[in-house]
Scaffold this active site. Sequence first.
Site, PDB file in Angstrom:
ATOM      1  CB  SER A 107      10.280 -20.055 -14.723  1.00 18.22           C
ATOM      2  OG  SER A 107      11.197 -20.012 -13.670  1.00 18.22           O
ATOM      3  CG  ASP A 256      13.147 -17.439 -10.928  1.00 14.78           C
ATOM      4  OD1 ASP A 256      12.528 -16.673 -10.167  1.00 14.78           O
ATOM      5  OD2 ASP A 256      12.838 -18.632 -11.084  1.00 14.78           O
ATOM      6  CG  ASP A 258       8.513 -17.608 -12.011  1.00 20.82           C
ATOM      7  OD1 ASP A 258       9.735 -17.682 -11.837  1.00 20.82           O
ATOM      8  OD2 ASP A 258       7.748 -18.591 -11.852  1.00 20.82           O
ATOM      9  CG  ASP A 260       9.474 -19.534  -8.771  1.00 21.64           C
ATOM     10  OD1 ASP A 260      10.503 -19.139  -9.341  1.00 21.64           O
ATOM     11  OD2 ASP A 260       8.855 -20.553  -9.133  1.00 21.64           O
TER      12      ASP A 260
END
Length: 472
Positions: A107, A256, A258, A260
Amino acid sequence: MTSNQTKTFDLSASFKAYDVRGIVGESITAEIVEAVGAAFVDVLDLAGQTVLVGGDMRPSSPEFSRAFASGAATRGANVQLLDLISTDELYYACGALNAAGATFTASHNPAEYNGIKMAKAGAVPISSETGLKEIQALAEDYLNAGTIPAHGTRGLISVRDVLKDYSKYLRSLVDLSRSRPLKVVVDAGNGMAGMTTPAVLGDTLLAKLPLEIIPLYFELDGSFPNHPANPLEPENLRDLQAAVVEHGADIGLAFDGDADRCFVIDEKGEPVSPSAVTGMVARREIARAIANGEDNPTIIHNLLTSRAVPELVARDGGRAVRTRVGHSFIKAVMAAEGAVFGGEHSAHFYFRDFWNADTGMLAAMHVLAALGEQDGPLSELGREYEPYRSSGEINSEIEDKAGAVERVRADFQEEDVEVDHLDGSTFIAADGSYWFNLRPSNTEPFLRLNVEATDLDIMERVRDRVLALVRG
């Protein structure tokens, strides 16, 4: 996996409450990942079934994806490698294909980290309470034994691309084709939004939308050469804020690593709070549910979200349900309540139409639609959803967190303040002028403070009073 009888494996350093995360080459290696892939199949009883595996742009993700796939195939699962994916692409694939899956990402963590986010078929999350501890224990057994035994016939490993189907699905949920023309700056932070933004909002795979996309840091680069892919930190938004003003854009979006989570910047370069985004999306999802014949649609929000959210939900004919902080709680309550939408102060946004999973891109599309269907600027639109003044989250490093909370409670006990303990301690003034929450971190010596009030003076006065008590 090669035999290793001299080392005893303990994976507790990398197995967290909701995912796996560690430093590459130390607490997460290809050998460890292969064992986790095998354990994943065993614990979820996936032999003979399809398992989906992908990863983000971090340098170790391709190797880790192959290692996980090998372990899973050894235990009899048929693996489809999705290659480069955002986390919400994994959730899409697990939902649309009704298959369990894993993606390699850390992440917003720094470049030396990687990790694994796992989901059951239907994008149902896996946590320490729903299988993650068992996966850890079995992976440790395989590692300490030095081998992963074959499960009958070895599973097949193939490759599948889901980006176009993911993009089509998101566009089916929010129609941006009739929006007024918008100029949109997107800061991908060298993360996966650099791949998903052109596919969903651009014209690389689908028809062109009335959006002019101005890219910032779309090159996939897990070393994060420009700034950390963590838009929760204000300094990581500065390039986006400057670019929005420089280009005269209507809106800025920051994702961010990743992809999500999504943060929003207005045309003046000012942040639109995740609470305001929650309110904006909630209004649209309530209206859509009511139009489809649903009575009193449910919206989930965590207890740190602005109280403007439940007030708006009630006005618009919905029902607001307040939860603890954390995606596993939100997803569980989303499913239990049949909620249409859920939002968190940390910019995680959850959708019933997305298998109760979080997706930054779908939230961004709703904000673009809300902006594009009216003529005013985002700063004016956003004001409607931000009537209160907030401190944001303030951390105090303190060992005796319980003692600090008790000092605050004792100081406020003479006032007409109600205290609840849903998550930490929330103090709510009877006259409605302010509320604040003190919540201890589970993993760090931090006590986290969030204050919201009807005006800036009250907010600052309460904030400073509480901080003096906590830090005193």
